[in-house]
Scaffold this motif. Structure first.
Motif, PDB file in Angstrom:
ATOM      1  N   ALA A 138      -0.098  -1.326  -4.886  1.00  0.00           N
ATOM      2  CA  ALA A 138      -1.525  -0.994  -4.926  1.00  0.00           C
ATOM      3  C   ALA A 138      -1.811   0.098  -5.946  1.00  0.00           C
ATOM      4  CB  ALA A 138      -2.013  -0.563  -3.541  1.00  0.00           C
ATOM      5  N   GLY A 139      -0.931   1.089  -6.051  1.00  0.00           N
ATOM      6  CA  GLY A 139      -1.193   2.203  -6.956  1.00  0.00           C
ATOM      7  C   GLY A 139      -2.169   3.199  -6.352  1.00  0.00           C
ATOM      8  N   LEU A 140      -2.088   3.351  -5.030  1.00  0.00           N
ATOM      9  CA  LEU A 140      -3.010   4.231  -4.313  1.00  0.00           C
ATOM     10  C   LEU A 140      -2.217   5.343  -3.623  1.00  0.00           C
ATOM     11  CD1 LEU A 140      -6.078   4.416  -3.740  1.00  0.00           C
ATOM     12  CD2 LEU A 140      -5.648   3.247  -1.592  1.00  0.00           C
ATOM     13  N   THR A 141      -1.454   6.087  -4.420  1.00  0.00           N
ATOM     14  CA  THR A 141      -0.682   7.176  -3.832  1.00  0.00           C
ATOM     15  C   THR A 141      -1.587   8.294  -3.342  1.00  0.00           C
ATOM     16  OG1 THR A 141      -0.334   8.170  -6.006  1.00  0.00           O
ATOM     17  CG2 THR A 141       1.421   6.718  -5.156  1.00  0.00           C
ATOM     18  N   ARG A 142      -2.745   8.407  -3.954  1.00  0.00           N
ATOM     19  CA  ARG A 142      -3.744   9.403  -3.531  1.00  0.00           C
ATOM     20  C   ARG A 142      -5.122   8.783  -3.584  1.00  0.00           C
ATOM     21  NH1 ARG A 142      -3.005  14.356  -7.463  1.00  0.00           N
ATOM     22  NH2 ARG A 142      -4.842  13.273  -8.119  1.00  0.00           N
ATOM     23  N   LEU A 144       0.871  -1.172   0.000  1.00  0.00           N
ATOM     24  CA  LEU A 144       0.000   0.000   0.000  1.00  0.00           C
ATOM     25  C   LEU A 144       0.910   1.224   0.000  1.00  0.00           C
ATOM     26  CD1 LEU A 144      -2.828   1.142   0.126  1.00  0.00           C
ATOM     27  CD2 LEU A 144      -2.858   0.673   2.567  1.00  0.00           C
ATOM     28  N   ASP A 145       0.962   1.912  -1.117  1.00  0.00           N
ATOM     29  CA  ASP A 145       1.950   2.962  -1.357  1.00  0.00           C
ATOM     30  C   ASP A 145       1.513   4.366  -0.937  1.00  0.00           C
ATOM     31  OD1 ASP A 145       0.065   2.611  -3.401  1.00  0.00           O
ATOM     32  OD2 ASP A 145       1.410   3.251  -4.989  1.00  0.00           O
ATOM     33  N   THR A 146       0.397   4.503  -0.293  1.00  0.00           N
ATOM     34  CA  THR A 146      -0.111   5.827   0.083  1.00  0.00           C
ATOM     35  C   THR A 146       0.824   6.616   1.001  1.00  0.00           C
ATOM     36  OG1 THR A 146      -2.325   4.834   0.005  1.00  0.00           O
ATOM     37  CG2 THR A 146      -2.160   7.078   0.849  1.00  0.00           C
ATOM     38  N   PRO A 147       1.395   6.028   2.061  1.00  0.00           N
ATOM     39  CA  PRO A 147       2.166   6.862   2.988  1.00  0.00           C
ATOM     40  C   PRO A 147       3.275   7.680   2.341  1.00  0.00           C
ATOM     41  CG  PRO A 147       1.733   4.748   3.994  1.00  0.00           C
ATOM     42  CD  PRO A 147       1.290   4.644   2.553  1.00  0.00           C
ATOM     43  N   TYR A 148       3.848   7.203   1.246  1.00  0.00           N
ATOM     44  CA  TYR A 148       4.895   7.965   0.561  1.00  0.00           C
ATOM     45  C   TYR A 148       4.404   8.524  -0.773  1.00  0.00           C
ATOM     46  CZ  TYR A 148       5.719   3.392  -1.669  1.00  0.00           C
ATOM     47  OH  TYR A 148       5.572   2.188  -2.317  1.00  0.00           O
ATOM     48  N   GLY A 149       3.115   8.512  -0.977  1.00  0.00           N
ATOM     49  CA  GLY A 149       2.540   8.940  -2.250  1.00  0.00           C
ATOM     50  C   GLY A 149       2.766  10.390  -2.614  1.00  0.00           C
TER      51      GLY A 149
END
Length: 177
Positions: free
Chosen positions: A71-75, A39-44
């Motif tokens: 995941a591809g969920l940077t935002r 899940l890549d959000t925290p560093y998105g």
């Protein structure tokens, strides 16, 4: 197949050589053919977010010996709804969900009011492995300390509302890894 319900909270160094055995063991506990997702959000918010995601993929492939998808969920906020739903589909299907470095404040701002907390809670209820480290770990409790704002910007300490994922297992806590 019934999946175990695993929650692992790590401090920093989640992709250090010393942690590969921990990731291997956790994945093995879930099963041999496990879909792992970072899940890549925290560093998105970071300009080098794609490179950080690539490093996670490479670490899992080479060091852990198991593939992991991004995941591809940077935002979540102000993002194309199709992109968000495609990423959320990967997060929902993940049997091993991993999130780590970045900013807990940014992650909270993106995840609060989204489906992310409910999906993580469902893995704790219904089965799957959730491994949160560093910034992501800070978001799990009822309250979150805004690390960057305090330690790098110099603001006075304060609490933010966390995702309260750990409330799902009866813990009314703040996580400080």
């Amino acid at each position: 197949m019934t999946l175990p319900r695993l929650l692992t909270i790590m401090g920093s160094g989640e992709t250090a050589p010393t942690m590969m055995k921990a990731h291997r063991d956790l994945i093995a506990r879930v099963g041999s053919d496990v879909l792992a997702v970072v899940l890549d959000t925290p560093y998105g918010f970071q300009e080098n977010a794609p490179e950080l995601a690539s490093k996670a993929v490479e670490y899992f492939r080479k060091s852990v010996g198991h593939p992991i998808e991004v995941a591809g969920l940077t935002r979540v906020r102000d993002e194309d709804p199709v992109v968000v739903e495609q990423a959320m589909s990967r997060v929902r299907r993940a049997q091993y969900l991993f999130a780590g470095p970045g900013s807990p404040t940014y992650a909270l701002g993106q995840w609060a009011g989204s489906a992310v907390p409910d999906v993580v809670k469902s893995k704790l209820r219904e089965g799957g492995a959730v491994t949160f480290a560093s910034a992501a770990a800070l978001t799990l409790g009822r309250f979150t300390v805004p690390v960057y704002e305090i330690y790098k910007v110099g603001m006075d300490p304060y609490w933010l509302e966390g995702l309260d994922v750990l409330g799902e297992i009866g813990l009314n806590v703040a996580v400080i890894p």
